[in-house]
Design a protein around this motif. Structure first.
Motif, short mmCIF file in Angstrom:
data_model
loop_
_atom_site.label_atom_id
_atom_site.label_comp_id
_atom_site.label_asym_id
_atom_site.label_seq_id
_atom_site.Cartn_x
_atom_site.Cartn_y
_atom_site.Cartn_z
N VAL A 1 -19.15 3.11 17.38
CA VAL A 1 -19.72 4.38 16.93
C VAL A 1 -21.17 4.17 16.49
N THR A 2 -21.44 3.05 15.82
CA THR A 2 -22.80 2.76 15.35
C THR A 2 -23.76 2.59 16.52
N ILE A 3 -23.30 1.92 17.58
CA ILE A 3 -24.13 1.75 18.77
C ILE A 3 -24.47 3.11 19.38
N LEU A 4 -23.48 3.98 19.45
CA LEU A 4 -23.72 5.32 19.98
C LEU A 4 -24.67 6.10 19.09
N TRP A 5 -24.55 5.93 17.78
CA TRP A 5 -25.41 6.63 16.83
C TRP A 5 -26.86 6.16 16.94
N LEU A 6 -27.07 4.83 17.05
CA LEU A 6 -28.42 4.28 17.12
C LEU A 6 -29.01 4.41 18.52
N GLY A 7 -28.15 4.47 19.53
CA GLY A 7 -28.63 4.51 20.91
C GLY A 7 -28.46 3.16 21.56
N PRO A 8 -27.64 3.07 22.62
CA PRO A 8 -27.38 1.77 23.26
C PRO A 8 -28.65 1.16 23.84
N CYS A 9 -28.96 -0.06 23.45
CA CYS A 9 -30.05 -0.84 24.02
C CYS A 9 -29.76 -2.31 23.72
N GLU A 10 -30.54 -3.19 24.29
CA GLU A 10 -30.26 -4.62 24.18
C GLU A 10 -30.26 -5.09 22.74
N ILE A 11 -31.27 -4.71 21.97
CA ILE A 11 -31.38 -5.21 20.60
C ILE A 11 -30.27 -4.66 19.71
N VAL A 12 -29.86 -3.41 19.94
CA VAL A 12 -28.77 -2.82 19.16
C VAL A 12 -27.45 -3.51 19.50
N LEU A 13 -27.25 -3.83 20.79
CA LEU A 13 -26.02 -4.51 21.19
C LEU A 13 -25.94 -5.90 20.56
N PHE A 14 -27.05 -6.64 20.55
CA PHE A 14 -27.07 -7.95 19.90
C PHE A 14 -26.76 -7.82 18.41
N TRP A 15 -27.43 -6.87 17.77
CA TRP A 15 -27.22 -6.66 16.33
C TRP A 15 -25.77 -6.32 16.03
N ALA A 16 -25.18 -5.42 16.80
CA ALA A 16 -23.80 -5.01 16.57
C ALA A 16 -22.83 -6.16 16.80
N PHE A 17 -23.07 -6.95 17.86
CA PHE A 17 -22.16 -8.06 18.16
C PHE A 17 -22.12 -9.08 17.03
N PHE A 18 -23.30 -9.50 16.56
CA PHE A 18 -23.34 -10.54 15.54
C PHE A 18 -22.80 -10.04 14.19
N ASN A 19 -23.10 -8.79 13.84
CA ASN A 19 -22.57 -8.27 12.58
C ASN A 19 -21.07 -8.04 12.66
N CYS A 20 -20.57 -7.62 13.82
CA CYS A 20 -19.13 -7.45 14.01
C CYS A 20 -18.43 -8.81 13.93
N PHE A 21 -19.02 -9.82 14.55
CA PHE A 21 -18.46 -11.18 14.47
C PHE A 21 -18.45 -11.69 13.03
N GLY A 22 -19.57 -11.46 12.30
CA GLY A 22 -19.64 -11.93 10.92
C GLY A 22 -18.59 -11.28 10.03
N LEU A 23 -18.37 -9.97 10.22
CA LEU A 23 -17.38 -9.26 9.43
C LEU A 23 -15.98 -9.79 9.69
#
Length: 498
Positions: free
Chosen positions: A343-365
């Motif tokens: 949902v956050t990716i959709l809210w911010l707008g899918p792009c390379e930097i957002v996907l990287f950010w979401a992946f690493f924060n999801c992994f950390g959580l």
């Protein structure tokens, strides 16, 4: 991109001005800050001042209609700034999601809301809907996307709360009051509908003691921070320098690590001030808006990492907590985090930097939960039980130290470039090893210990452990030999160490 000589005008005088002169060119890399407090500050100040004026008059003359006045003023302000076609577009989204909410099917509200939100992220829907905006001015695109995005999230909150309501449905007028409240319309923060509905319709408008003084003090503090940041932008080019990789390679390890940390601190200050200004206005309207984000210095666990508390509360209530339950099952937690960051990716707008950010924060959580699960098993649980409380906290602080810098590096992706994050990580962990790495980690470890102690003391103040009642005195106890004083039994549900 600025040249190196321009970027370094914070160190040397520029344009023939003496050192320390405020005539040095200011760092204007952050468009959002410049829009709020430089380019369009008169327009924003005029709109918010008008809202405060009309809200105050209504509160004195007809307090029972104050929410209706908020809606009318908000509609007129949006109409004036964006045109009647834009207002019609927003009303159509409201009516559509309201109609779907009458069915009271939760998943259908999600599907409809996310499909509408996706239309603002892909062509040709973007161009078609952007055509509803009249006029051509610099702020048009920002107001268009922010207003549409927040409108859809608010309508989804309304629809989901209507699904939960057992007796009847909310009136569509309540949705319009909720959506067109001007201080929240364009830039947030988002209050969930149930919270807004309860606060805006309360009849008792009596303020607590010194509440108005605290609101005024909060406004003055925000004004002071705005002035300080504006002055510092003439001397510290913390936003422009990270875009010049050639210059960054000549900086020392300490300068590079400090620059990365200061970038995140600035982003927190910006969020705190911008939301703080809006929150000050809403508190004058007898609302209790979402609090500013938690300072990056206080973050050492991924579960508390966020820069927009309103969006965070929305996601936690409707997605993360709803799917994750008690957050004890690994599979449920994985599904909840994947959906939340989706949902956050959709809210911010899918792009390379957002996907990287979401992946690493999801992994950390998720990695935090996996680590907790592993160390709650034997033999680790027995080892920690045998330790003292102080030693247990020291070991946890060591893990939190590495966690802290993971949070810093992961969130730098959303603020700067991936090349800057790679350079900082390389200097901190490889090129700067062992001296820079050990010293930085040790300072971070000491900082986390201080934060943990502060949180422990605050927890004791907020929820002190009750003392057991004294035993009754009678003849039997009077003649019995003295015994040791009764010890307070620690309640596991109120453990303060962690």
């Amino acid at each position: 991109m600025r040249s190196t000589s321009t970027a370094l005008c914070c160190v040397w005088p520029c344009s023939g001005q003496p050192a320390g002169s405020l005539k040095c060119q200011a760092d204007t890399a952050d468009f959002e800050w410049m829009m709020w407090f430089s380019t369009f500050r008169e327009h924003i100040l005029f709109a918010l001042s008008g809202h405060v004026l009309f809200a105050k008059i209504c509160s004195m003359l007809a307090p029972q209609y104050r929410s209706l006045v908020y809606m009318v003023y908000g509609l007129l302000a949006v109409w004036t700034s964006m045109g009647w076609t834009y207002v019609s577009l927003m009303l159509s989204h409201c009516i559509l999601l309201y109609s779907i909410s009458l069915v009271k099917i939760r998943w259908l509200c999600f599907v409809a809301g996310f499909c509408i939100l996706a239309t603002f992220k892909c062509e040709p829907f973007i161009s078609w809907q952007a055509g509803f905006v009249e006029g051509d001015f610099e702020l048009r695109h920002i107001l268009f996307y922010s207003g549409c995005g927040f409108t859809i999230m608010r309508c989804m909150s309304f629809a989901l709360e209507n699904c939960e309501r057992k007796d009847g449905n909310y009136n569509i007028l309540e949705l319009l009051k909720y959506n067109f409240y001007l201080p929240f319309f364009y830039f947030g923060p988002i209050m969930t509908f149930d919270t807004f509905y309860e606060q805006v319709n309360k009849s008792d408008l009596t303020r607590k003691e010194r509440e108005l003084w605290n609101i005024s003090l909060q406004g003055l503090i925000h004004l002071g921070v705005i002035i300080v940041v504006d002055v510092l932008f003439h001397f510290m080019y913390i936003l422009t320098i990270p875009s010049d990789i050639k210059l960054l390679k000549h900086l020392s390890d300490w300068s590079l690590v400090g620059l990365a940390y200061v970038n995140l601190v600035y982003d927190w200050v910006k969020a705190a001030v911008m939301f703080g200004v809006i929150n000050t206005v809403s508190r004058l309207d007898h609302l209790d808006p979402p609090k500013p984000p938690k300072c990056i210095t206080m973050l050492y666990v991924f579960s508390e990492t966020h820069f927009d508390r309103g969006i965070n509360e929305w996601l936690c209530k409707y997605v993360y907590n709803y799917l994750g339950g008690k957050h004890e099952n690994v599979v449920e937690e994985l599904v909840a985090t994947l959906c939340t960051f989706g949902v956050t990716i959709l809210w911010l707008g899918p792009c390379e930097i957002v996907l990287f950010w979401a992946f690493f924060n999801c992994f950390g959580l998720n990695f935090e939960l996996w680590t907790i699960k592993v160390f709650s098993m034997e033999p680790f649980a027995s080892f920690e039980t045998a330790m003292s409380e102080a030693m247990s906290r020291r070991i946890r602080a060591i893990f939190n130290t590495f966690n802290f810098w993971c949070i810093v590096l992961y969130n730098l992706m959303a603020l700067n470039s991936l090349d800057f994050v790679k350079l900082v990580a390389k200097r901190l962990l490889l090129k700067g090893f062992p001296i820079t790495t050990i010293i930085v980690m040790f300072v971070t470890y000491c900082l986390i210990q201080v934060i943990k102690e502060q949180e422990r003391r605050q927890a004791l103040v907020d929820d002190p452990d009750p003392l057991p009642p004294a035993p009754p005195l009678n003849a039997a106890t009077a003649t019995s030999p003295p015994t040791a004083a009764p010890q307070a039994v620690a309640d596991p549900s109120k453990e303060k160490a962690e």
